[in-house]
Design a protein around this motif. Structure first.
Motif, PDB file in Angstrom:
ATOM      1  N   THR A  82      64.909  44.051  15.256  1.00 14.06           N
ATOM      2  CA  THR A  82      65.169  43.206  14.094  1.00 14.06           C
ATOM      3  C   THR A  82      65.618  41.846  14.597  1.00 14.06           C
ATOM      4  O   THR A  82      66.711  41.701  15.138  1.00 14.06           O
ATOM      5  N   LEU A  83      64.747  40.861  14.452  1.00  6.21           N
ATOM      6  CA  LEU A  83      65.041  39.498  14.883  1.00  6.21           C
ATOM      7  C   LEU A  83      64.384  38.549  13.895  1.00  6.21           C
ATOM      8  O   LEU A  83      63.533  38.974  13.095  1.00  6.21           O
ATOM      9  N   PRO A  84      64.769  37.279  13.882  1.00  5.37           N
ATOM     10  CA  PRO A  84      64.168  36.352  12.916  1.00  5.37           C
ATOM     11  C   PRO A  84      62.657  36.219  13.120  1.00  5.37           C
ATOM     12  O   PRO A  84      62.193  35.944  14.236  1.00  5.37           O
ATOM     13  N   VAL A  85      61.910  36.409  12.041  1.00  4.68           N
ATOM     14  CA  VAL A  85      60.448  36.301  12.089  1.00  4.68           C
ATOM     15  C   VAL A  85      59.979  35.500  10.876  1.00  4.68           C
ATOM     16  O   VAL A  85      60.404  35.777   9.750  1.00  4.68           O
ATOM     17  N   THR A  86      59.135  34.525  11.102  1.00  3.87           N
ATOM     18  CA  THR A  86      58.498  33.777  10.019  1.00  3.87           C
ATOM     19  C   THR A  86      56.990  33.767  10.259  1.00  3.87           C
ATOM     20  O   THR A  86      56.542  33.555  11.386  1.00  3.87           O
ATOM     21  N   ILE A  87      56.231  34.005   9.200  1.00  5.84           N
ATOM     22  CA  ILE A  87      54.775  33.914   9.281  1.00  5.84           C
ATOM     23  C   ILE A  87      54.298  32.820   8.330  1.00  5.84           C
ATOM     24  O   ILE A  87      54.619  32.843   7.140  1.00  5.84           O
ATOM     25  N   LEU A  88      53.548  31.870   8.868  1.00  4.63           N
ATOM     26  CA  LEU A  88      52.877  30.852   8.062  1.00  4.63           C
ATOM     27  C   LEU A  88      51.446  31.326   7.823  1.00  4.63           C
ATOM     28  O   LEU A  88      50.696  31.566   8.781  1.00  4.63           O
ATOM     29  N   HIS A  89      51.071  31.456   6.553  1.00  8.71           N
ATOM     30  CA  HIS A  89      49.739  31.996   6.274  1.00  8.71           C
ATOM     31  C   HIS A  89      49.135  31.313   5.060  1.00  8.71           C
ATOM     32  O   HIS A  89      49.795  31.141   4.025  1.00  8.71           O
ATOM     33  N   GLY A  90      47.873  30.914   5.199  1.00  9.47           N
ATOM     34  CA  GLY A  90      47.165  30.272   4.099  1.00  9.47           C
ATOM     35  C   GLY A  90      46.608  31.298   3.118  1.00  9.47           C
ATOM     36  O   GLY A  90      46.091  32.337   3.524  1.00  9.47           O
ATOM     37  N   ARG A  91      46.703  30.993   1.843  1.00 10.49           N
ATOM     38  CA  ARG A  91      46.160  31.913   0.833  1.00 10.49           C
ATOM     39  C   ARG A  91      44.636  32.015   0.901  1.00 10.49           C
ATOM     40  O   ARG A  91      44.058  32.955   0.355  1.00 10.49           O
ATOM     41  N   HIS A  92      44.004  31.075   1.580  1.00 10.14           N
ATOM     42  CA  HIS A  92      42.544  31.082   1.672  1.00 10.14           C
ATOM     43  C   HIS A  92      42.071  31.440   3.087  1.00 10.14           C
ATOM     44  O   HIS A  92      40.956  31.096   3.469  1.00 10.14           O
ATOM     45  N   ASP A  93      42.923  32.127   3.831  1.00  6.23           N
ATOM     46  CA  ASP A  93      42.527  32.581   5.170  1.00  6.23           C
ATOM     47  C   ASP A  93      41.327  33.510   5.037  1.00  6.23           C
ATOM     48  O   ASP A  93      41.374  34.502   4.309  1.00  6.23           O
ATOM     49  N   PRO A  94      40.204  33.230   5.746  1.00  4.41           N
ATOM     50  CA  PRO A  94      38.989  34.025   5.560  1.00  4.41           C
ATOM     51  C   PRO A  94      38.948  35.302   6.370  1.00  4.41           C
ATOM     52  O   PRO A  94      38.016  36.096   6.209  1.00  4.41           O
ATOM     53  N   VAL A  95      39.933  35.536   7.240  1.00  2.84           N
ATOM     54  CA  VAL A  95      39.907  36.714   8.108  1.00  2.84           C
ATOM     55  C   VAL A  95      40.982  37.721   7.699  1.00  2.84           C
ATOM     56  O   VAL A  95      40.701  38.899   7.479  1.00  2.84           O
ATOM     57  N   VAL A  96      42.211  37.273   7.607  1.00  2.00           N
ATOM     58  CA  VAL A  96      43.318  38.150   7.211  1.00  2.00           C
ATOM     59  C   VAL A  96      43.747  37.733   5.806  1.00  2.00           C
ATOM     60  O   VAL A  96      44.341  36.668   5.610  1.00  2.00           O
ATOM     61  N   GLY A  97      43.425  38.559   4.829  1.00  2.00           N
ATOM     62  CA  GLY A  97      43.717  38.226   3.444  1.00  2.00           C
ATOM     63  C   GLY A  97      45.207  38.125   3.174  1.00  2.00           C
ATOM     64  O   GLY A  97      46.018  38.847   3.762  1.00  2.00           O
ATOM     65  N   ILE A  98      45.580  37.246   2.274  1.00  2.00           N
ATOM     66  CA  ILE A  98      47.000  37.026   1.990  1.00  2.00           C
ATOM     67  C   ILE A  98      47.658  38.284   1.439  1.00  2.00           C
ATOM     68  O   ILE A  98      48.847  38.530   1.690  1.00  2.00           O
ATOM     69  N   ALA A  99      46.911  39.120   0.735  1.00  2.00           N
ATOM     70  CA  ALA A  99      47.502  40.359   0.205  1.00  2.00           C
ATOM     71  C   ALA A  99      47.964  41.265   1.338  1.00  2.00           C
ATOM     72  O   ALA A  99      49.009  41.927   1.236  1.00  2.00           O
ATOM     73  N   SER A 100      47.193  41.303   2.442  1.00  2.90           N
ATOM     74  CA  SER A 100      47.592  42.124   3.595  1.00  2.90           C
ATOM     75  C   SER A 100      48.875  41.601   4.216  1.00  2.90           C
ATOM     76  O   SER A 100      49.744  42.383   4.635  1.00  2.90           O
ATOM     77  N   ARG A 153      67.936  29.417  13.144  1.00  3.10           N
ATOM     78  CA  ARG A 153      68.341  30.731  12.627  1.00  3.10           C
ATOM     79  C   ARG A 153      68.709  31.674  13.763  1.00  3.10           C
ATOM     80  O   ARG A 153      69.699  32.408  13.700  1.00  3.10           O
ATOM     81  N   ALA A 154      67.895  31.665  14.815  1.00  6.40           N
ATOM     82  CA  ALA A 154      68.159  32.551  15.942  1.00  6.40           C
ATOM     83  C   ALA A 154      69.478  32.197  16.619  1.00  6.40           C
ATOM     84  O   ALA A 154      70.260  33.088  16.996  1.00  6.40           O
ATOM     85  N   GLU A 155      69.747  30.903  16.745  1.00  7.38           N
ATOM     86  CA  GLU A 155      70.999  30.481  17.381  1.00  7.38           C
ATOM     87  C   GLU A 155      72.200  30.861  16.538  1.00  7.38           C
ATOM     88  O   GLU A 155      73.247  31.251  17.060  1.00  7.38           O
ATOM     89  N   SER A 156      72.037  30.789  15.214  1.00  2.97           N
ATOM     90  CA  SER A 156      73.164  31.135  14.335  1.00  2.97           C
ATOM     91  C   SER A 156      73.438  32.635  14.337  1.00  2.97           C
ATOM     92  O   SER A 156      74.560  33.062  14.033  1.00  2.97           O
ATOM     93  N   ASN A 157      72.419  33.431  14.703  1.00  4.07           N
ATOM     94  CA  ASN A 157      72.610  34.885  14.759  1.00  4.07           C
ATOM     95  C   ASN A 157      73.278  35.334  16.046  1.00  4.07           C
ATOM     96  O   ASN A 157      73.720  36.475  16.160  1.00  4.07           O
ATOM     97  N   ASP A 158      73.314  34.442  17.052  1.00  2.00           N
ATOM     98  CA  ASP A 158      73.914  34.834  18.343  1.00  2.00           C
ATOM     99  C   ASP A 158      75.437  34.943  18.235  1.00  2.00           C
ATOM    100  O   ASP A 158      76.070  34.216  17.495  1.00  2.00           O
TER     101      ASP A 158
END
Length: 565
Positions: free
Chosen positions: A501-519, A560-565
């Protein structure tokens, strides 16, 4: 390609599923797929013919390394190359009987030349012997219509076996696990030799050779020695097609020559020699001695960034440590079992951090690089402080996730999931076809007309150049690394995500043609420590369109990661 996807669709329709998730992966035998690959090889042979555009029969066979000849409709030899003259004693005007054929092969050849349109799979195989009868040559024969024949049906015959090439030996080892002795037997059988011939040539007992043959059949999933011949022929034809289409416009070290927006060569390259002797090239991008962040590339774009984003990294005091993943670019390949590739890369990254004196840092996973970023977090523990995914892969284990992909991505994903041993053939075939079609075909294969990513590439040549150079980087050593990535993205690798469990952010376009935003939404919902930022008006090319946004998210995540240390 369409026929292959149709076959897969029919097979999947007969497979029970649980809420769309596959219960088992297919282990379909090659024998069942043989008609489809015969058709594919027929297409590649036709491409060979169109590519050559010979002025004469001699021109058609001149470039062949093994024996090759053109037969007239009456069976006489119209042309024979040097190898055919030396090995088979043939010359122009020689009759069909000069090949010392079996009665069955002679009848089949005459039948094909008389009625070429009825030829199964576009051609046939036969054994030819020289006058000394010492060594048979397995030959493929296909009908030939072209400018040199005036529309009459002739035939082109050439050696069908696998060339004695170290790269192909490595391919047979990595894809099917064949031992050196089994590779030798595979080559001999695909070239027309019998078990008795091989035993006599190698000094092995016939029973030993038969054991090798049985091991080959078991490991490749094919059903007979005839299938070995067909598989060997397919490997040779696809390798030939891919080799013809390869481009040579990369720089002397395999990197890009530069692009319209000022060049895309990464700064400050280095190479780490890993335990065991493998080499791991890496690039330091941005500030000298800045705050470090690992950058794991995907199957497009490689380690390239736009120059404006390199300048922005330096201005923010950030340094990306961007290794070339095994098998990509100039990095030595990963020859271990495919299932362990992510964890082995994580161990390599640990050695890289030690080499650079980096105690801990975040990691960016771009596209398929995200699953390797999670592997690094799981394997290296607190040395990885946070994960940023950019248009990242998530486990694609449901048919519905794959159906939203574009046509070519969908075909690769289905093959990777259900018949992974056949994936190299599909990838190589697709790459050869793209290479033949030029840059436009490459772009059309990536992004359909009317998509946001296609519009970006059409309007911004710098982005297209990064993708094209990244593709050349990805296939510089062949397609094993691409196949390994494809294998993993369609399997459930969520244990890597749950390991820490560590800070994770994913940037994803709603129109990504390979990995659908619903997934991606479902993935983030299953893992509370994963934050998803959806970009409503973006597709897959976020890194090259919104570099400043990516760097903002990276700095926020580091805070965020530094504040969690």
């Amino acid at each position: 390609m369409t026929a292959w996807e149709d076959w897969l669709e029919n097979a999947l329709a007969r497979t029970p599923a649980d809420a769309g998730r596959e219960r088992v992966e297919h282990t379909t035998s090659f024998a069942a797929l043989r008609p489809h690959f015969e058709q594919a090889f027929k297409v590649f042979d036709r491409l060979d013919e169109l590519d050559a555009r010979p002025a004469s029969a001699d021109d058609l066979v001149a470039g062949e390394a093994g024996p090759a000849l053109v037969l007239r409709g009456d069976g006489t030899v119209a042309a024979a190359n040097a190898a055919a003259r030396d090995s088979l004693g043939l010359a122009a005007g020689a009759p069909l009987d000069s090949l010392h054929l079996s009665p069955g092969d002679a009848q089949a050849i005459r039948g094909l030349l008389a009625a070429p349109d009825t030829a199964a799979g576009g051609g046939l195989f036969f054994r030819a012997y020289g006058d000394d009868r010492a060594r048979p040559w397995m030959m493929s024969l296909r009908p030939l219509r072209g400018p040199l024949t005036g529309g009459d049906a002739w035939g082109l015959a050439r050696a069908a076996g696998v060339p004695d090439d170290a790269g192909l030996a490595s391919f047979l080892d990595s894809q099917f696990g064949l031992s050196p002795n089994e590779v030798e037997v595979f080559r001999a059988i695909s070239s027309g030799q019998t078990v008795a011939d091989i035993a006599a040539d190698t000094g092995r007992a016939a029973d030993t050779v038969r054991k090798h043959v049985k091991a080959i059949l078991r490991k490749t999933g094919i059903g007979s020695q005839r299938d070995i011949i067909l598989l060997g022929y397919g490997i040779a034809r696809l390798a030939r097609a891919a080799g013809r289409g390869a481009r040579a416009d990369a720089g002397p070290d395999g990197g890009p020559d530069g692009g319209p927006d000022g060049g895309t060569r990464p700064a400050r390259p280095g190479t780490l020699t890993l335990p065991g002797g493998r080499h791991l090239p890496y690039h330091l991008i941005g500030a000298d001695g800045g705050r470090p962040c690992l950058f794991l590339h995907g199957m497009l774009g490689a380690c390239h960034l736009r120059p404006r984003d390199v300048d922005a990294l330096a201005a923010r005091g950030l340094t990306l440590v961007a290794p070339e993943r095994p098998g990509f670019g100039a990095a030595d390949p990963d020859t271990g079992p495919v299932a362990g590739s992510p964890r082995r890369l994580a161990q390599d990254l640990g050695h890289l951090l030690d080499h650079l004196g980096i105690a801990a840092c975040p990691v960016i996973g771009h596209l398929a690089g995200l699953l390797y970023a999670f592997a690094a977090a799981a394997e290296l523990g607190p040395r990885i402080t946070a994960v940023l995914g950019i248009a990242g892969a998530v486990p694609l284990v449901d048919r519905r996730q794959i159906e939203v992909m574009g046509p070519r991505q969908r075909l690769v994903a289905k093959t990777a999931r259900h018949t992974p041993r056949l994936l190299p053939f599909v990838v190589r075939a697709g790459a050869a076809l793209l290479a033949r079609g030029g840059e436009r075909a490459f772009m059309e294969a990536l992004y359909d007309e009317g998509t946001l990513d296609r519009a970006l590439c059409d309007s911004d040549p710098a982005v297209f150049d990064i993708l094209r150079q990244g593709y050349l980087f990805s296939v510089a050593q062949g397609h094993d690394a691409f196949c390994r990535d494809s294998y993993h993205v369609v399997r459930d690798w969520t244990p890597l995500v749950a390991a820490r469990t560590l800070p994770v952010t994913i940037l994803h376009g709603r129109h990504d043609p390979v990995v659908g935003i619903a997934s991606v939404r479902a993935f983030a919902a299953r893992h509370p420590h994963v934050a998803l930022r959806e970009l409503a008006d973006r597709g897959q090319l976020i890194l090259y369109q919104d570099g400043a946004l990516v760097l903002d998210e990276l700095e926020a995540l580091m805070a965020r990661a530094e504040s969690n240390d």
